[in-house]
Design a protein around this motif. Structure first.
Motif, PDB file in Angstrom:
ATOM      1  N   SER A 176       0.803  -1.419  -0.045  1.00 46.02           N
ATOM      2  CA  SER A 176       0.262  -0.022   0.085  1.00 46.02           C
ATOM      3  C   SER A 176       1.002   1.286  -0.242  1.00 46.02           C
ATOM      4  O   SER A 176       2.070   1.294   0.108  1.00 46.02           O
ATOM      5  N   MET A 177       0.233   2.379  -0.097  1.00 54.27           N
ATOM      6  CA  MET A 177       1.143   3.622  -0.359  1.00 54.27           C
ATOM      7  C   MET A 177       0.601   4.916   0.438  1.00 54.27           C
ATOM      8  O   MET A 177      -0.621   5.192   0.658  1.00 54.27           O
ATOM      9  N   VAL A 178       1.355   5.456   0.715  1.00 54.27           N
ATOM     10  CA  VAL A 178       1.204   7.022   1.295  1.00 54.27           C
ATOM     11  C   VAL A 178       1.793   7.845   0.550  1.00 54.27           C
ATOM     12  O   VAL A 178       2.926   7.932  -0.012  1.00 54.27           O
ATOM     13  N   PHE A 179       1.103   9.257   0.117  1.00 52.76           N
ATOM     14  CA  PHE A 179       1.379   9.975  -0.820  1.00 52.76           C
ATOM     15  C   PHE A 179       1.993  11.351  -0.372  1.00 52.76           C
ATOM     16  O   PHE A 179       1.279  11.756   0.578  1.00 52.76           O
TER      17      PHE A 179
ATOM     18  N   GLY B 141      -3.373  12.551  -1.320  1.00 58.19           N
ATOM     19  CA  GLY B 141      -4.121  11.559  -2.249  1.00 58.19           C
ATOM     20  C   GLY B 141      -5.393  11.127  -1.744  1.00 58.19           C
ATOM     21  O   GLY B 141      -5.865  10.195  -1.846  1.00 58.19           O
ATOM     22  N   LEU B 142      -6.248  12.116  -0.858  1.00 54.61           N
ATOM     23  CA  LEU B 142      -7.355  11.592  -0.399  1.00 54.61           C
ATOM     24  C   LEU B 142      -8.515  12.185  -1.112  1.00 54.61           C
ATOM     25  O   LEU B 142      -8.289  13.150  -1.926  1.00 54.61           O
ATOM     26  N   LEU B 143      -9.559  11.376  -1.016  1.00 52.03           N
ATOM     27  CA  LEU B 143     -10.778  11.820  -1.820  1.00 52.03           C
ATOM     28  C   LEU B 143     -11.663  12.838  -1.221  1.00 52.03           C
ATOM     29  O   LEU B 143     -12.175  12.622  -0.045  1.00 52.03           O
TER      30      LEU B 143
ATOM     31  N   PHE C 220     -10.967   3.039   2.001  1.00 54.50           N
ATOM     32  CA  PHE C 220     -10.970   2.871   0.559  1.00 54.50           C
ATOM     33  C   PHE C 220     -10.365   1.634  -0.296  1.00 54.50           C
ATOM     34  O   PHE C 220     -11.015   1.118  -0.822  1.00 54.50           O
TER      35      PHE C 220
ATOM     36  N   GLU D 205     -12.705  -1.044   0.481  1.00 52.25           N
ATOM     37  CA  GLU D 205     -13.827  -1.045  -0.451  1.00 52.25           C
ATOM     38  C   GLU D 205     -13.377  -1.553  -1.854  1.00 52.25           C
ATOM     39  O   GLU D 205     -14.509  -2.254  -2.455  1.00 52.25           O
ATOM     40  N   ILE D 206     -12.294  -1.253  -2.149  1.00 56.89           N
ATOM     41  CA  ILE D 206     -11.747  -1.733  -3.573  1.00 56.89           C
ATOM     42  C   ILE D 206     -11.776  -3.190  -3.544  1.00 56.89           C
ATOM     43  O   ILE D 206     -12.033  -3.719  -4.617  1.00 56.89           O
TER      44      ILE D 206
ATOM     45  N   GLY E  25      -4.029   9.268   5.569  1.00 58.06           N
ATOM     46  CA  GLY E  25      -3.428   8.665   4.576  1.00 58.06           C
ATOM     47  C   GLY E  25      -2.500   7.434   5.308  1.00 58.06           C
ATOM     48  O   GLY E  25      -2.514   6.187   4.568  1.00 58.06           O
TER      49      GLY E  25
ATOM     50  N   ARG F 101      -5.325   4.892   6.186  1.00 55.10           N
ATOM     51  CA  ARG F 101      -5.643   4.108   4.782  1.00 55.10           C
ATOM     52  C   ARG F 101      -4.672   2.930   4.397  1.00 55.10           C
ATOM     53  O   ARG F 101      -5.007   2.135   4.173  1.00 55.10           O
ATOM     54  N   ALA F 102      -3.209   3.317   4.495  1.00 53.83           N
ATOM     55  CA  ALA F 102      -2.390   2.412   4.142  1.00 53.83           C
ATOM     56  C   ALA F 102      -2.207   1.450   4.899  1.00 53.83           C
ATOM     57  O   ALA F 102      -2.011   0.020   4.682  1.00 53.83           O
TER      58      ALA F 102
END
Ligand SMILES: Nc1ncnc2c1ncn2[C@@H]1O[C@H](COP(=O)(O)OP(=O)(O)OP(=O)(O)O)[C@@H](O)[C@H]1O
Ligand SMILES: [Mg+2]
Lengths: 285, 409
Positions: free
Chosen positions: B132-135, B139-141, B152, B155-156, B197, B200-201
């Protein structure tokens, strides 16, 4: 020199006319089907709107607008202005126009949004359709009113079709704009988490483009409304008819009354549709 | 912190290559080129540098001949100036950049898989579960709530809302944002957004985290805090983290090992002390020059190792050739008794933070004692510090001399 030029006239017009003729000859069944289906949809909705007692419908509009916007001012405007329309005797024509606008807009969305998405994903496609879109918006309406009349006959259908041709570029352009301005960083974030093309579209691109697409829809509604008079010329029912009749009989009062009804419908539709967009913008600002 | 071999021996390349099973990510002869790949690769093989390649083919050499082994559970920092190819290499690990040549092996479900050739389906699987990745720009919606952003990745993956929620709430708790779950991300400060972020990762429970300058967009205080938080989380979670930074102090602080990049190539790969004490070339030296060695080095990086100490009758002479202070070692090499001027004295000890755990005339300390603390400890004692390794064996002595030499390099 000019003589030579004029004597060898390029048969541009005749060629196009022949093409239309060919279409009528060979595609009659297809065009008839579209004509029947579209007029059934428009007339069905009109009948439904007219079947409901006017006052109840006004109340329903008011409640719907309040649910969407929580604005007493808007509700008051809707109620008072629609009562004025009833009072002037244009309720039936207004509902006919509303039905026409709703179906024209729905058609534009159904065609325009997918085309806009496809164009945003394929720059060559957008390059290819851009001149077509420019043409659709700039060519005088009467020019394509004639072939639609030939293909679909007199009545509501050529009105809807002409309206769609005129209003379609707006949702296409704005959908393309909304999708192609999705920041690369967001696209990449989704890809990095394993999103498929489909997930990318529905979870990132469309939500990001939604305010812009809604702006396109609002614009589409306004463009459709601006076509009601022209649609009336080919026999579409609605508020355009009294305007045309007033023009023919130089009836100033009828012209003004019908005009005011059109403006009222335009303002209501604009306010009702535009607000969610602005709210979404504020949220993301 | 990685135990360093004897100073002078350890070079940029680890002395013994770790077994493949230890590695979470292996980059082998990796080349990435933006533009006309073939011509550019041929030129690079002839020894052309990035500018020459750009002038002659218009292609940009993103990365060339990158060989890195990244071990399970370590934080590896890619460091270099802007444009040196850090992000390019990082993004190759999850296939966001396509490779022109070489292998990008990622440990996915127990086996090493080459990201460059594994095919779209496996690549997606790797992105869903393993990496996984942190930007940098988060990069959040923006139209989603904090909770929906953290969820996210799940969910994907197609996980249901209820199941997702439990995991998401746990991760939010982990990064300290439980009270913000229902807020829009736009309402959060930059530091908080990056925590989202991070959450999420972590939520996909991937073993490998890619972080592309995750803290660069934050102001220094917040950055420092988040670095500490990341280290604390890593203490618990033992992820494999590849971290991009253009800031050497950040790299030295959080990296177990650091790869320094220039012009698309890795010029040095080693532990922080390696980089500090033995920069591979002028480019690395230029970076290191501005760093404060006190923040980076540990006593073992500057000590005189046991093998080089003078001995008399088996005992280590702590005052050099003076012969008055003798430390005898047991057979395993642990300090046993201390004799000063022929008299037996007590051996004291401090822990890694410098706190006294036992009073005595000579101080025994862990080898990974930070240099700053070592200075303090040495000042309060009359004799050099005896450094011991994790097994308690004498590793070396650290005297004023050693400290000065380390500071001056
Ligand atoms: N998609 C791309 N297309 C063309 N060139 C690219 C692309 N991505 C990166 N590059 C080029 O590759 C080189 C390395 O870029 P990269 O983003 O890896 O640098 P970086 O070390 O991450 O720098 P920064 O600190 O600025 O992020 C740069 O010269 C950049 O212009
Ligand atoms: Mg970068």
């Amino acid at each position: 020199m000019t003589d030579w030029l004029t004597t060898h006239k390029i048969p541009l017009g005749p060629v196009l006319a022949t093409a239309i003729e060919w279409l009528t000859d060979h595609g009659q069944a297809f065009f008839d089907f579209i004509a029947i289906a579209l007029s059934a949809l428009v007339d069905g909705l009109t009948d439904l709107l007219l079947w409901i007692p006017a006052l109840i419908l006004v109340a329903a509009f008011a409640i719907g607008a309040y649910a969407l916007h929580r604005s007493i001012g808007l509700v008051a405007f809707i109620v008072l202005s629609l009562l004025l329309v009833i009072n002037l005797g244009y309720w039936e024509a207004t509902m006919q126009t509303l039905s026409l606008v709703i179906w024209a807009t729905a058609t534009c969305i159904v065609i325009g949004v997918p085309v806009g998405i496809a164009a945003a994903h394929r720059p060559w496609l957008y390059q290819a359709i851009r001149p077509v879109l420019d043409l659709m918006q700039t060519i005088p309406t009467f020019v394509y009113l004639i072939p639609t009349l030939v293909l679909f006959g007199l009545g509501t259908v050529p009105g809807v079709i002409s309206t769609v041709i005129f209003a379609l570029p707006a949702p296409i352009r704005l959908t393309q704009l909304g999708i192609s301005t999705v920041p690369e960083a967001l696209r990449e974030a989704a890809l990095a988490y394993g999103a498929t093309k489909r997930q990318l579209l529905f979870k990132v691109e469309l939500p990001h483009a939604m305010p812009t697409i809604l702006a396109g829809v609002t614009q589409c509604i306004m463009l459709s409304l601006s076509m009601v008079v022209i649609a009336a010329l080919v026999g579409a029912d609605g508020l355009g008819k009294p305007v045309v009749r007033a023009l023919n009989s130089v009836n100033i009062s009828m012209g003004f009354e019908a005009g005011i009804a059109i403006v009222i419908l335009a303002i209501i539709l604009d306010r009702v549709c535009k607000r969610p967009e602005r709210r979404a913008k504020r949220r993301s600002a | 912190m990685t135990v360093i071999a004897e100073p002078g021996v350890a070079a940029a390349v680890p002395a013994s290559k770790p077994s493949r099973a230890d590695n979470a990510v292996e980059l082998r002869d990796l080349a990435i080129i933006f533009g006309r790949t073939k011509e550019a690769l041929a030129l690079a093989d002839q020894g052309a540098n990035r500018d020459e390649i750009r002038d002659r083919t218009g292609a940009i050499l993103g990365a060339y001949k990158v060989d890195l082994d990244i071990r399970n559970g370590e934080i590896c920092v890619l460091m270099g100036l802007s444009g040196s190819g850090k992000s390019t290499v990082l993004r190759a690990v999850n296939g966001l950049n396509t490779t022109a040549r070489g292998e990008v092996m990622v440990c996915h479900e127990g086996a090493l898989v080459d990201v460059a050739t594994c095919g779209a389906k496996t690549l997606r699987d790797i992105r869903l579960k393993t990496v996984s990745m942190v930007f940098q720009q988060f990069g959040l919606l923006p139209w989603r709530s904090v909770r929906d952003n953290v969820g996210f990745g799940l969910e994907i993956r197609g996980m249901g809302a209820a199941e997702r929620r439990a995991i998401v709430d746990e991760k939010l708790e982990m990064v300290g944002l439980s009270n913000w779950a229902d807020k829009q991300v736009q309402e959060l400060s930059g530091g908080m957004q990056q925590r989202v972020g991070l959450a999420r990762a972590f939520a996909t429970d991937a073993d490998i985290l890619l972080m592309d300058e995750p803290f660069s967009a934050l102001d220094p205080l917040i950055r420092d805090k988040l670095q500490d938080d990341l280290l604390a989380l890593q203490e618990k979670l033992h992820k494999t983290i590849i971290f991009v930074s253009h800031d050497l102090s950040e790299a030295l602080k959080i990296g177990n090992r650091i790869a320094i990049m220039e012009g698309g190539r890795v010029v040095q790969f080693g532990a922080p002390a390696d980089i500090m004490l033995r920069p591979a070339d002028a480019y690395v030296a230029e970076f290191v020059k501005r760093m404060n060695p006190l923040d980076v080095l540990c006593a073992d990086a500057v000590m005189t190792p046991t093998a080089k100490l003078s001995r008399e009758a088996g005992a280590v002479m702590m005052d050099g050739d003076g012969g008055a202070v003798a430390l005898t070692l047991c057979s395993e090499g642990k300090p046993l008794t201390l004799m000063i001027n022929g008299q037996v004295r007590t051996i004291g000890a401090v822990d890694v933070s410098g706190a006294v755990t036992r009073k005595g005339d000579v101080v025994v300390a862990p080898a990974e004692l930070p240099l700053k603390t070592a200075i303090d400890v040495r000042r309060q004692s009359n004799y050099p510090i005896a450094l011991v390794d994790q097994l308690g064996r004498l590793a070396g002595l650290c005297d004023h001399e050693d400290i000065y030499r380390g500071l001056l390099r």
